[in-house]
Motif scaffolding. Structure first.
Motif, mmCIF file in Angstrom:
data_model
loop_
_atom_site.group_PDB
_atom_site.id
_atom_site.type_symbol
_atom_site.label_atom_id
_atom_site.label_comp_id
_atom_site.label_asym_id
_atom_site.label_seq_id
_atom_site.Cartn_x
_atom_site.Cartn_y
_atom_site.Cartn_z
ATOM 1 N N GLU A 198 -8.355 2.749 7.695
ATOM 2 C CA GLU A 198 -8.427 1.325 7.360
ATOM 3 C C GLU A 198 -7.058 0.746 7.020
ATOM 4 N N ALA A 199 -6.128 1.599 6.600
ATOM 5 C CA ALA A 199 -4.859 1.071 6.061
ATOM 6 C C ALA A 199 -3.641 1.384 6.916
ATOM 7 N N LEU A 214 -8.810 6.618 3.397
ATOM 8 C CA LEU A 214 -8.376 5.229 3.531
ATOM 9 C C LEU A 214 -7.410 5.046 4.707
ATOM 10 N N ARG A 219 -1.526 -1.446 8.170
ATOM 11 C CA ARG A 219 -1.112 -2.489 7.220
ATOM 12 C C ARG A 219 -0.456 -1.884 5.984
ATOM 13 N N LEU A 220 0.254 -0.800 6.205
ATOM 14 C CA LEU A 220 0.831 -0.064 5.072
ATOM 15 C C LEU A 220 1.790 -0.910 4.242
ATOM 16 N N ILE A 255 0.854 -1.193 0.000
ATOM 17 C CA ILE A 255 0.000 0.000 0.000
ATOM 18 C C ILE A 255 0.892 1.245 0.000
ATOM 19 N N LEU A 268 -6.388 -5.544 -0.500
ATOM 20 C CA LEU A 268 -7.491 -4.635 -0.177
ATOM 21 C C LEU A 268 -8.765 -5.053 -0.910
ATOM 22 N N LEU A 274 -7.323 3.635 -2.920
ATOM 23 C CA LEU A 274 -5.853 3.662 -2.950
ATOM 24 C C LEU A 274 -5.378 4.330 -4.253
ATOM 25 N N LEU A 290 -3.479 9.122 1.960
ATOM 26 C CA LEU A 290 -4.463 8.126 2.406
ATOM 27 C C LEU A 290 -5.585 8.797 3.203
ATOM 28 N N GLN A 309 -11.595 -0.330 -1.486
ATOM 29 C CA GLN A 309 -10.350 0.196 -0.897
ATOM 30 C C GLN A 309 -9.285 0.384 -1.976
ATOM 31 N N ALA A 360 -1.031 -4.274 -1.698
ATOM 32 C CA ALA A 360 -2.224 -3.502 -2.073
ATOM 33 C C ALA A 360 -3.304 -4.430 -2.623
#
Lengths: 228, 260
Positions: free
Chosen positions: B145-146, B142, B149-150, B110, B157, B165, B137, B161, B154
Motif C-alpha cells: 500500500e505504501a 504495509l 508513496r514512501l 512514511i 495514511l 506504520l 513495511l 495504515q 505519514a
C-alpha cells in the motif's frame, strides 16, 4: 453456591431461554414415551397416533434451540462455562430429538401390534420401559441441576439396559417355535426393545455432555471394549 | 540477527520475579511472578486499573519517566535483569519496541518515520535505510500500500495504515520483544483484522506482549493469556484453556461478564 448473574441481562435471558427450551423438549419427549408405552400395553392406537403427531413439536423445538444457540454465539461470543452450556444445550437437544424419533418408532410398531393378536408374555418388556424412562429422567435432571454425580450413574445403567435388551430378545425368540402365528408380532416387540436400548444410549450421551459442561471432563468413548 | 542463537523458543524469555510496583505510596502491582515465552503472543487482560498496562510499561522501563515510582522484585529478559546498573535504558528500549493505543506517526514522510530509529542511532547509509524501509513495511504488511508513496506524509495514511506504520517503525531496529498497548482500540474492524493477522505473523520473529480489553482479540491472537485484577496476577494459562476452562472463579466471572 449460585453463580453470579451476567452483567448483560439480555445474555442472561438468552441463556435461560435456551435452557428452558431444552427442558421443554425433554418434557414433551418423556410424555411421548409414556404415551407410546400406553399405546403398546393398552393396545390403543390413539395413544400411538398422538406420539407421531407430537413429534413435530419436538422437531420444531430442536430447530429453535439451534437458532437460539447460534444467535447467542453470534451476539454474545460466550466463553468458558457459558460456551460449554450453549454447546451442551445444542447437543442435548439433538439427543432428545433422536430419542423422540425412537418413541415414534415404538408408537408405529405398537400400532401394528394393535392390529394383531396379543403377544404372549409381552409384559416382559415392561421393566425395560421403566428402566429407560428412569434413565432419561435422571439424565435430564442432571442436566437441569448441573449434577455430574447423577450423570455418572448413566453409563453403568446403560450397560444394564443393554443386558436387559439381550435377555429380552433371547426370551422372546425362545417363544417363537411354540407360537408360530405370533412371530411377526414378536419381531415388532424385539424392535421396540431395540428402540428403548437406543434411547438409553442417548440418555447416556446427554449425561456425558452434562459432565463436560459442568466439570470439563470428557468421558466419551472411555471404557470401550478391548479389541479382540 | 536476533533470536537466531537458538532454534527452540525459551519458555522463560522474559521472567518476571516477585515484582511489585508503586506510584508514590500507591501500590499498583503486587508480587507478580510469571514467565513469558519467546516467539509467542502473550495477552494481558483485566478490568481498567488492574495493572496490566503498568506491567507492560515496566518491560521496557517506560515507567521510569514517571516521578516518584519504585519497584521491588525483578524483570529478567534473556537471563539479564533489566534493572542491572550496567543496562542502558535506551538500549533496552531498542530491544523492547512498543506500539501504543493511538497511532503516533511523526509529521514526516512514511520513509522517514520508518528509518527514524536508525537515524537517531546515527545510521544514514542510504542502502541500509532503503533495505530497512522495505523489510519493515513488508513485516508490517504495509509495503504494497505504501511503496509508491514512501515520501508522502505519514499523516496522509488511514488510521489502520498509521498503526501498521508505527508497527513498522517499532520493528525497524529489529527488537527482540514487541509490546502492544491496545493496538487496535482505535481501529475499524477491517484494520483490526489486518493488525491481528500481522501479530500472528510477527510472532515468528518477535516475542509479543499485548494488552487488550477485547477478549475476542485475545482469543484470536494470543498463545497465552494472563488475567490481572487489582494489581495481582490471578491466572496465566494457554489462551484456549483460560477461555474454555479457567481455573480461577475470578477469571471465569470476568471473561463471562459476571463481574462487578
Amino acid at each position: 453456591m449460585e453463580p453470579k448473574r451476567h452483567i448483560l441481562t439480555s445474555f442472561e435471558s438468552a441463556l435461560e431461554n435456551l435452557r428452558k427450551d431444552v427442558l421443554m423438549m425433554s418434557s414433551l419427549f418423556q410424555r411421548s414415551l409414556e404415551n407410546a408405552r400406553k399405546g403398546l400395553f393398552d393396545r390403543d392406537e390413539d395413544w400411538c397416533n398422538t406420539v407421531i403427531v407430537d413429534d413435530e413439536e419436538i422437531d420444531s423445538l430442536e430447530i429453535q434451540v439451534d437458532t437460539e444457540g447460534m444467535e447467542i454465539m453470534l451476539r454474545y461470543h460466550p466463553v468458558a462455562s457459558d460456551l460449554r452450556n450453549v454447546i451442551s444445550a445444542m447437543k442435548t437437544s439433538v439427543n432428545i430429538e433422536r430419542a423422540a424419533d425412537q418413541a415414534v418408532g415404538i408408537a408405529r410398531r405398537a400400532r401394528k401390534l394393535c392390529a394383531v393378536q396379543a403377544i404372549p408374555d409381552s409384559s416382559r418388556i415392561q421393566p425395560m420401559f421403566q428402566h429407560t424412562m428412569a434413565m432419561f429422567a435422571d439424565a435430564m435432571k442432571a442436566y437441569a441441576d448441573g449434577d455430574p454425580a447423577l450423570s455418572e450413574t448413566l453409563k453403568p445403567r446403560d450397560k444394564e439396559l443393554d443386558e436387559m435388551n439381550r435377555n429380552f430378545a433371547e426370551s422372546i425368540t425362545s417363544l417363537m417355535p411354540t407360537n408360530p402365528d405370533s412371530i411377526r408380532g414378536m419381531l415388532e416387540l424385539i424392535f421396540v426393545a431395540r428402540c428403548l436400548e437406543r434411547i438409553g444410549d442417548l440418555a447416556k450421551n446427554i449425561a456425558e455432555d452434562t459432565i463436560y459442561a459442568v466439570s470439563v471432563k470428557d468421558i466419551r468413548h472411555t471404557n470401550q471394549a478391548q479389541p479382540r | 540477527m536476533i533470536n537466531n542463537d537458538s532454534t527452540e523458543p525459551r519458555p522463560d524469555f522474559i521472567s518476571i520475579r516477585n515484582f511489585s510496583f508503586f506510584y508514590g505510596k500507591k501500590q499498583a502491582l503486587f508480587d507478580i511472578s510469571m514467565d513469558i515465552p519467546e516467539r509467542q503472543v502473550t495477552a494481558f487482560i483485566g478490568p481498567s486499573g488492574c495493572g496490566k498496562s503498568t506491567l507492560l510499561r515496566n518491560l521496557n522501563r517506560m515507567n521510569d519517566l514517571i516521578d516518584d515510582i519504585h519497584h521491588e522484585g525483578d524483570i529478567v529478559i534473556h537471563n539479564k535483569s533489566i534493572y542491572d546498573p550496567h543496562i542502558e535504558v535506551i538500549s533496552l528500549r531498542k530491544r523492547v519496541g512498543m506500539v501504543f493505543q493511538k497511532s503516533n506517526p511523526f509529521p514526516k514522510s512514511i520513509y522517514e518515520n520508518v528509518v527514524y530509529p536508525l537515524r537517531v542511532a546515527g545510521q544514514n547509509k542510504k542502502s541500509i535505510l532503503d533495505e530497512t524501509v522495505e523489510r519493515s513495511l513488508k513485516g508490517a504488511a504495509l509495503w504494497d500500500e505504501a511503496k509508491d508513496r514512501l515520501h508522502e506524509s505519514a499523516l496522509s495514511l488511514s488510521g489502520g495504515q498509521m498503526q501498521r506504520l508505527c508497527i513498522a517503525r517499532a520493528i525497524a531496529n529489529r527488537p527482540e520483544i514487541l509490546l502492544m498497548d491496545e493496538p487496535c482500540s482505535a481501529l475499524d474492524p477491517i484494520a483490526t483484522v489486518k493488525v491481528e493477522e500481522l501479530i500472528r505473523e510477527l510472532k515468528e520473529e518477535f516475542t509479543i506482549v499485548i494488552v487488550t480489553h477485547n477478549m475476542q482479540q485475545a482469543t484470536r491472537c494470543s498463545d497465552r493469556t494472563a488475567f490481572f485484577y487489582l494489581g495481582k496476577l490471578i491466572e496465566l494459562d494457554d489462551t484456549q484453556k483460560l477461555f474454555s476452562n479457567p481455573a480461577s472463579k475470578q477469571t471465569e466471572d470476568y471473561i463471562t461478564g459476571r463481574f462487578g
